[in-house]
Write a protein that holds these residues in place. Structure first.
Motif, mmCIF file in Angstrom:
data_model
loop_
_atom_site.group_PDB
_atom_site.id
_atom_site.type_symbol
_atom_site.label_atom_id
_atom_site.label_comp_id
_atom_site.label_asym_id
_atom_site.label_seq_id
_atom_site.Cartn_x
_atom_site.Cartn_y
_atom_site.Cartn_z
ATOM 1 N N LEU A 1 -9.667 1.036 -1.748
ATOM 2 C CA LEU A 1 -9.777 -0.124 -1.990
ATOM 3 C C LEU A 1 -11.330 -0.726 -1.168
ATOM 4 O O LEU A 1 -11.577 0.184 -0.210
ATOM 5 C CB LEU A 1 -8.346 -0.764 -1.080
ATOM 6 N N VAL A 2 -11.915 -1.046 -2.808
ATOM 7 C CA VAL A 2 -13.311 -0.940 -1.999
ATOM 8 C C VAL A 2 -14.421 -2.778 -1.795
ATOM 9 O O VAL A 2 -13.415 -3.458 -2.352
ATOM 10 C CB VAL A 2 -13.878 -0.584 -3.036
ATOM 11 N N LYS A 3 -14.711 -2.828 -0.514
ATOM 12 C CA LYS A 3 -14.982 -4.106 0.287
ATOM 13 C C LYS A 3 -16.433 -4.096 -0.964
ATOM 14 O O LYS A 3 -16.900 -3.271 -1.221
ATOM 15 C CB LYS A 3 -15.178 -3.749 1.138
ATOM 16 N N LEU B 1 0.847 -1.297 0.075
ATOM 17 C CA LEU B 1 0.213 0.048 0.156
ATOM 18 C C LEU B 1 0.657 1.060 0.376
ATOM 19 O O LEU B 1 0.683 2.329 -0.687
ATOM 20 C CB LEU B 1 -1.398 -0.085 0.640
#
Lengths: 94, 156
Positions: B21-23, B6
């Motif tokens: 960052l997408v959950k 990251l």
């Protein structure tokens, strides 16, 4: 989405920090450089060994969101000198 | 301690903010009920790879996917992903898409069967809502049609 349709998934990844943030249903951590998840180029036995470890780990996931370390070292002597090379590669190739 | 990606991604994004960052909007979990030796397995990769005869992916926001035959004898693999780390896996896509290793494990009796098709798409796209609403359901449907019992996802 896939799990919701009744199909278990296993993410096999090298980026522990990213997997920790995204939280896949099951994740197997391979301590290799990104882009070499299953070993160096043209090393089929290593590809098979890493994949077999990941597959046999599937039954060990007892709750959602676990990340299990497969215990795969990139270097046979445990050296982490690859990290410096990878960092340079990622910054250079950007 | 595991290598940290990251901070490098953030450095590479600068001066733009780092990628978010997408959950998934809904978390799902499905227990494994079949033993491996009875399971049908498929690979999914975000490497935007394909067999040579298939149409190329178009970086960076391509939301299509390719059905990649699971038989390693059917054509060499080409990686279209734009990632800077591609130089090594492009020498040997099997290190991110272990199609041959999976076939070997089938022949050794570890698995029940292989899906006739594996699946490939473009990782790192920013249209995450479309990924969740269009691409993911399409891939999930493909897996159910192929009667897959376990899907292995290899991020690129």
């Amino acid at each position: 989405m896939i799990e919701a349709l009744g199909i278990p998934t296993l993410v096999i990844g090298t980026a522990y920090d990213i997997m920790s943030k995204v939280v896949p249903p099951r994740a197997a951590f391979v301590d290799h450089p990104v882009g070499r998840t299953f070993g160096p180029p043209h090393d089929r036995e290593r590809n098979i060994a890493v994949l077999a470890k990941a597959l046999t780990e599937v039954a060990q996931f007892t709750q959602p969101g676990m990340i299990r370390d497969l215990g795969c070292d990139w270097s046979s002597d445990g050296s982490r000198s690859w990290e410096q090379e990878l960092r340079a590669e990622m910054l250079r190739e950007h | 301690m595991a290598f940290e990606y990251l901070p490098i991604m953030a450095q590479n994004s600068a001066p733009k903010p780092p990628r978010v960052l997408v959950k998934p909007s809904k978390f799902a979990w499905c227990a494994v009920t079949k033993p491996l030796f009875q399971s049908r397995v498929a690979l999914l990769t975000s490497a935007a790879l394909r067999v040579e005869s298939q149409p190329p992916f178009v970086p960076r926001e391509d939301l299509s996917y390719r059905r990649v035959p699971s038989d390693p004898a059917i054509g060499p693999i080409v990686i279209d992903h734009h990632s800077g780390i591609g130089a090594v896996p492009k020498q040997d896509p099997e290190i991110v898409f272990p199609r041959t290793a999976l076939a070997s494990l089938l022949s050794r009796g570890l698995l029940g069967s292989l899906s006739p098709r594996h699946f490939s798409f473009m990782g790192g796209v920013r249209k995450t809502e479309q990924v969740e609403k269009e691409l993911a359901p399409a891939l999930a449907y493909e897996l159910t049609q192929a009667k897959v019992d376990l899907a292995l996802l290899v991020p690129y």
